[in-house]
Structures are given as structure tokens and as C-alpha cells.
Design an enzyme around this catalytic site. Sequence first.
Site, PDB file in Angstrom:
ATOM      1  N   LYS A  54      63.619  34.769  63.641  1.00 31.84           N
ATOM      2  CA  LYS A  54      62.888  35.818  62.915  1.00 31.84           C
ATOM      3  C   LYS A  54      62.856  37.104  63.747  1.00 31.84           C
ATOM      4  O   LYS A  54      63.153  37.078  64.951  1.00 31.84           O
ATOM      5  CB  LYS A  54      61.469  35.327  62.617  1.00 31.84           C
ATOM      6  N   TYR A 273      51.420  64.109  80.588  1.00 31.10           N
ATOM      7  CA  TYR A 273      50.357  64.345  79.598  1.00 31.10           C
ATOM      8  C   TYR A 273      48.986  63.994  80.169  1.00 31.10           C
ATOM      9  O   TYR A 273      48.835  63.000  80.889  1.00 31.10           O
ATOM     10  CB  TYR A 273      50.594  63.482  78.363  1.00 31.10           C
TER      11      TYR A 273
HETATM   12  C1  LIG Z   1      57.539  31.774  65.466  1.00 24.87           C
HETATM   13  C2  LIG Z   1      57.402  30.331  65.127  1.00 24.87           C
HETATM   14  C3  LIG Z   1      58.037  29.353  65.911  1.00 24.87           C
HETATM   15  C4  LIG Z   1      58.732  29.672  67.224  1.00 24.87           C
HETATM   16  O1  LIG Z   1      57.741  29.790  68.221  1.00 24.87           O
HETATM   17  P1  LIG Z   1      58.131  30.057  69.754  1.00 24.87           P
HETATM   18  O2  LIG Z   1      56.827  29.969  70.446  1.00 24.87           O
HETATM   19  O3  LIG Z   1      58.731  31.405  69.787  1.00 24.87           O
HETATM   20  O4  LIG Z   1      59.086  28.992  70.142  1.00 24.87           O
HETATM   21  C5  LIG Z   1      58.000  28.044  65.483  1.00 24.87           C
HETATM   22  N1  LIG Z   1      57.331  27.707  64.352  1.00 24.87           N
HETATM   23  C6  LIG Z   1      56.678  28.604  63.597  1.00 24.87           C
HETATM   24  C7  LIG Z   1      55.951  28.152  62.386  1.00 24.87           C
HETATM   25  C8  LIG Z   1      56.672  29.947  63.966  1.00 24.87           C
HETATM   26  O5  LIG Z   1      56.002  30.839  63.223  1.00 24.87           O
END
Ligand SMILES: *Cc1c(COP(=O)(O)O)cnc(C)c1O
Length: 390
Positions: A54, A273
Amino acid sequence: MSANTPHLTTPPPSLEAADPTATALLTIDLDALCANYRALGGLASGAECAAVIKANAYGTGSERAAPALAQAGCKTFFVATFDEAVNVRKLAPGVTVYVLDGCFPGSAEAFAREAIRPVLNSVSEIRSWTSFCSETGKTHPAGLHVDTGMNRLGLTPGEAEDAFSPGGAAQGFKPALLISHLACADEPDHPKNRKQLTLFQKVRKHVSGCPASLANSGGIHLGPDYHFDLVRAGFSLYGGQAVEGRPPLSPVVQLHARIAQIHEAKAGESIGYGAAQTLKRQTRIATISLGYADGIFRNLSASDTQTGMTGYISGLPAPVLGRVSMDLITLDVTDIPESLARHGGWVEIIGPNVSIDKLAAQAGTIGYEVLTNLGNRAQRVYLGAKGSND
Ligand SMILES: *Cc1c(COP(=O)(O)O)cnc(C)c1O
């Protein structure tokens, strides 16, 4: 490695091959990504290892990450959204793709058309999916999420039990995969891990006969009890430290920025800044072409009362001076030889001296947030897999 022992390692080959106009370079090592995939698969005690890609493969770029992982043997991918899934489908034909955010009303047809599997998150999603299946006279596979303690997505264990009881809403529905998600997998001793495991085992009895998946990266390290049929690796794949006190796998990402200007300023002058920092000595300043618009958070700034981030030039530390601005950061290079800190030279922001997790800790956040914010503007250069792309 102690904090003040510089890594005088050779810079990644991507720097030498960089476009002369490039201001910042995000180097992504696809061989390291694939090695991490294999290492996680090895830890998963025979369970299938799926990749979570993702958010553009956690910022590393799914265009290259998805095909590389598929080549390394990954058969199942998880994304958050439908659009991400369509993209993965194109990049890695033939793999199974799950959408964690589920299936909105009226979207079932699009999922079926693209052969993408939603992870259904509620009784109403199960209802619309099963009625879509009966309308089309076909069984379209979908996953099912049961919430064992995140209070975020999924049916409660009670709802799942009811739904799969005789006469329940899910009667006749057989999920292609049953999942749940751990809230505290990064803390191996947290009592919540066991609690969620016990609940998940219980739920599984009601939804019998389908493969199950509980572990994210952290969960993989919790041991075989947590692995079930499939593990979902995200952060660890990309070289992040998924578990407190446990070293991460191979680093995948490096970030370097170009020195846009070198100049000197006198003791007593302010910098940047808000005039937030006053120079204590005659100072040589390197202004680098990177800022908060590139994912280097503004709270990595320094002031008269606070130290901030540190860049590294040939392994020598160059502490930030004043505020991080949108496109520029000023570094103190007074103690670095002029031959090294020069116009057009490169500064390591993430690399052998600064891990994703170290930078995140300095910014008061987690490596996940650092990683997914990089690369809006930096040139991406890939190493490994099918050779570098320059
Ligand atoms: C993002 C996610 C993962 C992966 O998690 P990591 O900690 O990055 O390995 C796995 N399962 C779900 C449901 C997630 O939302």
C-alpha cells in the site's frame, strides 16, 4: 555501532550516475527488498509470505517494487485502496491482490471485473458481496477481516460468530482468507498480543475451512503461533525496524541531497525563518536542496535550545542549523574539509549513518511515516533486480 562512529562507506553507485540536474536522490535497492522478502519468508515457519505494498510500496515505488517482489516469489499482495490494486494487477499479472479498505456500496462489480479481492469488513459488506455473487451466478473470492482488538476495521468476534451461525448473514459465504490485525506487535511482551491471538483462534473455529492470517511484520517475529497460513509483511520488507530491540533487515532506502550553496556567516548572526538559531561561532554553512516538502519533517529543525537532525558528508556529521524550510535545509559544515563539503556535492540524509527509524525518532514519529513521505520530489534510482535504471 556507536552514534559518533562515522560510516565511511562508499556512497551508492546511484550518486555517481546521478543526473547533474538532480537535487535529491532516493536510492532504492531492489535486491535488498527481495532479500528481505526471502528472509521474512524464512521466518514464517512454512506460512506463505504476502507483501503489503500500500501507499506506493511504502514510498519506494510500486512500479518497481511489485514486479521485483513477484519475481522473488511473492504470490499475494495487500493494498489499501482499489486504485492501488488495479495498479498492482497491471504490474504483476497473475498475483492475488487484496484491498484492505474493503468494498464500498456499488463497487462489487468493479472488484469482480478486475479480479481484485476486497477484504470485507462488516456484515453489510458480506451481504452486498454475497448478493452480487448470487446475481452474477458466480463465486467471486473475497477476504474477511475480524477485529480482535484494534477497533478499526472488521467484524467484531461476536458479529462473526453470529454471521456464521446457522441462519446468519454469512451462511454459505466462504472467505478466501480470514484476517485480523495486531495492535502491539512491535512490542513482543505486550499482553495484548496473546489476547488477540486467543480471540483470533476462537473466531477461526466459527469461520472454519478457510486460510487465516494474523501477523504483520512485527507479528512474524512473535513466533510460529502467530503465523497461521499467511503472513503480511510490510515495513520489515522495506528495511524498517518492526520490533523494538530487534535489528531491522537490510536497508532498502537511502536519501541524499545536493549542496546548493556554501557560505560563511559570523558569530551572532541568526539563521533561517524565525531567526530561531543564533550562530555561536564563525560558521561555514551548506544549504541543501531538500525540505519538508520532501518529507523531512519541520520538527527536525534546530534552535538555540534544541538540536535537530544531522546530515553526513563522507561519513562526517553536519548538524542542521535553524529551521527546516519547504525546499532547503542549512547544515553546519565548519568542521568538514572544504574538499568534501562543496557546491554540488551530496549529503546523506538517510543511509549508513542515519536509518529511517533513527530519523523518525528524532522527528518524534515512526519510520513508517518517514518512509511513506519520502520521494514526492526526489529522483528515484533503483539498484539491483533487473539492474540499475540509469
Ligand atoms: C499495513 C498493514 C499490514 C502491514 O503492516 P507492517 O507493520 O507494515 O508489516 C498488515 N496488515 C494490515 C491489515 C495492515 O493494514
